[in-house]
Design an enzyme around this catalytic site. Structure first.
Site, short mmCIF file in Angstrom:
data_model
loop_
_atom_site.label_atom_id
_atom_site.label_comp_id
_atom_site.label_asym_id
_atom_site.label_seq_id
_atom_site.Cartn_x
_atom_site.Cartn_y
_atom_site.Cartn_z
NE ARG A 1 -3.46 -2.70 0.33
CZ ARG A 1 -4.02 -3.41 1.31
NH1 ARG A 1 -3.35 -3.63 2.44
NH2 ARG A 1 -5.21 -3.92 1.16
CG ASP B 1 -3.07 -5.61 -1.31
OD1 ASP B 1 -4.15 -5.40 -1.89
OD2 ASP B 1 -3.00 -6.17 -0.19
CG HIS C 1 -6.04 -8.11 -1.89
ND1 HIS C 1 -6.31 -6.89 -1.31
CD2 HIS C 1 -6.66 -9.03 -1.11
CE1 HIS C 1 -7.05 -7.08 -0.22
NE2 HIS C 1 -7.28 -8.37 -0.09
CD GLU D 1 -9.77 -7.99 2.85
OE1 GLU D 1 -10.32 -7.40 3.79
OE2 GLU D 1 -8.79 -7.54 2.24
CE1 TYR E 1 -4.80 -8.28 11.21
CE2 TYR E 1 -6.10 -6.77 9.88
CZ TYR E 1 -5.54 -8.01 10.08
OH TYR E 1 -5.70 -9.00 9.12
C1 ACM Z 1 -6.68 -9.21 5.91
O1 ACM Z 1 -6.73 -8.36 6.80
N1 ACM Z 1 -7.36 -9.07 4.80
C2 ACM Z 1 -5.89 -10.40 6.04
#
Ligand code: ACM
Length: 561
Positions: free
Chosen positions: A152, A181, A253, A318, A410
């Site tokens: 990112r 990503d 992604h 995702e 996180y």
């Molecule tokens: C994630 O936070 N998509 C692994």
């Protein structure tokens, strides 16, 4: 012995102290003494390896080894990474079962010296004394990780090398590098050079927050590591007992890959761009054999550059599978494999990649959606980011698990729900939340607890534009994560925080711009623009509830945060 962090298994303080002046000698078997020297750079220790040195040429007396300031010995009774450190008036003795144990003994010794030991040159007038005593230590978990999203926002190599140094002094040993990503592809490919030539930059980056009118900074962003950079990073990491775990996140992604090679898309006629905004994109690689061949080649390039790669992360999170369902070719392929749903195909695709990695000696690691889809190789390691429930399911299914839950691991979430914080993804994950974490909860059955091989904090970088912000986000929450990963956690706050206060003086000496426990310094706040935090917009507990429900539902490859 009072202020060690992470907390050792046993530590006793004896009477008196010993002195280890810079330039003192260290004796013992070569790989172990090398590790001790590397962990104590400011002391610039001289190695006395009597097996290789010619005593007459160097005019040493045989007695010198016995009187070396630090004596290291290999002790096969001690397990991996374990050590015993004894400090007496006549010097320091280290016993370790392997190089990592010797390295960690020396890191503990470094913490027992004045905080000046964390500078990169000797501060005049320092008295290099250590209290006498004894430490017996070994980690609870073998995987003590830090994840760094360099996709990112790209971080230059120097920041990665610095992160490795900081990890080493916290006895963290896995650096998970998120290299690809939607917003950028960050590693050279000689086989498919458009990956880094096209995929590693974007013309601008979104600055507005969720719910605000979109605004962009107008500043091009880019960067990638060459394969030689990766080799250098891996070698520096290895010397510091850190293993690099590369991640190429597939099949979702995928905007940056598809901007470079649109033929790999499930909808090849579509035009893809490296994304300039955050969120989950529908861009997804096709699962057809050509994609598997492409990725296998790219994985091999990365593996060859890094050298030994015991673990390779292939993402799996995702994924929006709509394009697969809409493609006649992919549906026909799915049917030819006898698979009923696109979720099955997702699982099958990741399994093919994991098999290809296994042929080259790497175990696959995945985010938990890939586990929920089923059909993983049994040796695949699962990172359950959606919380304890899915962690437990993966453990019960026999997978090794590295605990990576959003709460409290996180670190892109703000440390406080306050507009004084720099912008975070949401509110709030504190140091106290991290030390209260138990990666393998005592309520779980023993077989499931045994499957938890470690814990790891995540530094997603949408809101980490540079190294100064990285320092702020990572520390001291990273100190708490290191404590929990080394000891098994949780730690009692009244025991942890005094040790942390003393440890922060070490980070000051090292030059770390961590978040002070009392809150950000004026220049660490977000100012008045987009870098200022929006408290209350996203509550981490709401996020966890939502993810928990998703982890229980059948179609759970697609969280919609
Ligand atoms: C994630 O936070 N998509 C692994």
């Amino acid at each position: 012995m009072k202020h060690l962090l992470p907390l050792p298994r046993r530590a006793e303080t004896g009477p008196g102290s010993a002195e280890i002046a810079p330039g003192s000698s260290v004796s013992g078997p070569a790989p172990l003494t090398d590790a001790v020297r590397l962990a104590l750079p400011v002391l610039d220790l001289r190695v006395l390896d009597l097996r290789v040195l010619d005593l007459r040429v160097l005019d040493l007396r045989p007695g010198d080894a016995a009187t070396a300031a630090v004596r290291v010995e290999e002790d096969p009774r001690l397990g991996p990474e374990a050590y015993e450190l004894t400090i007496a008036g006549d010097g320091v003795r280290i016993a370790a079962g392997d190089r990592a144990g010797a390295f960690y003994a020396a890191q503990t010794l470094r913490q027992l010296l004045p905080a000046e030991a964390f500078r990169s040159a000797v501060a005049p007038g320092t008295s290099w004394t250590v209290p006498c005593g004894r430490v017996e230590d070994a980690p609870r978990f073998s995987w003590r990780g830090a994840h760094l999203d360099v996709a990112r926002n790209f971080l230059p190599k120097r920041e990665v090398l610095r992160m490795i140094d900081l990890m080493a002094l916290h006895k963290l040993n896995r650096l998970h590098l998120h290299l690809a990503d939607d917003q950028g592809w960050r590693v050279e490919s000689r086989a498919f050079p458009l990956l880094h030539e096209v995929g590693s930059h974007r013309p601008q980056t979104i600055t507005s927050h969720k719910g605000e009118a979109p605004a962009f900074d107008g500043v091009p962003h880019g960067g990638h590591y060459t394969l030689s950079d990766l080799a250098e990073i891996a070698a520096c990491a290895r010397a510091r007992e850190v293993m690099v775990v590369p991640e190429i996140d597939v099949p979702g992604h995928a905007s940056a890959v598809l901007a470079a090679y649109p033929a790999l898309a499930s909808r090849p006629q579509e035009r893809y761009e490296v994304l300039d905004r955050w969120g989950i994109s529908p861009a997804i690689l096709s699962p057809l054999p050509a994609t598997v061949d492409f990725l296998t080649t790219v994985f091999a390039e990365i593996t060859d550059a890094l050298g030994d790669v015991p673990y390779f992360h292939i993402g799996g999170d995702e994924c929006v599978l709509d394009d697969w369902a809409a493609s006649a070719e992919i549906s026909a392929y799915q049917a030819s494999l006898g698979l009923e749903t696109t979720g099955d195909l997702h699982a099958w695709f990741l399994r093919r990649l994991a098999d290809a990695l296994a042929e080259r000696g790497s175990r696959a690691v995945v985010w938990d959606e890939a586990f929920v889809s089923g059909r993983l190789r049994p040796d695949t390691v699962v990172m359950p980011w959606r919380g304890e429930h899915v962690a437990r399911r993966a453990a019960a299914a026999g997978h090794d698990v590295v605990a990576t839950p959003v709460f409290p691991m996180y670190f892109d979430y703000a440390e406080a729900a306050s507009p004084e914080e720099p912008a975070g993804l949401g509110d709030a994950i504190t140091v106290a939340d991290v030390v209260a974490f138990a990666p393998a909860p005592s309520e779980w059955p023993e077989e499931e607890r045994a499957r938890v091989i470690g814990a790891q904090f995540q530094l997603w970088s949408e809101r980490i534009p540079d190294g100064r912000t990285l320092d702020y986000r990572a520390w001291p929450r990273g100190c708490a994560a290191a404590e929990v990963a080394w000891t098994g956690g949780p730690a009692a706050p009244e025991d942890f925080f005094p040790r942390l206060e003393a440890h922060l003086a070490r980070l000051d000496a090292f030059g770390v711009e961590y978040r002070p426990l009392s809150g950000p310094r004026p220049w660490q706040r977000g100012g008045t623009g987009w870098r200022r935090h929006r408290p209350g917009a996203v509550d981490v507990q709401d996020v966890m509830r939502h993810l928990h429900e998703l982890s229980l539902s059948a179609d759970s490859t697609r969280p919609s945060l």
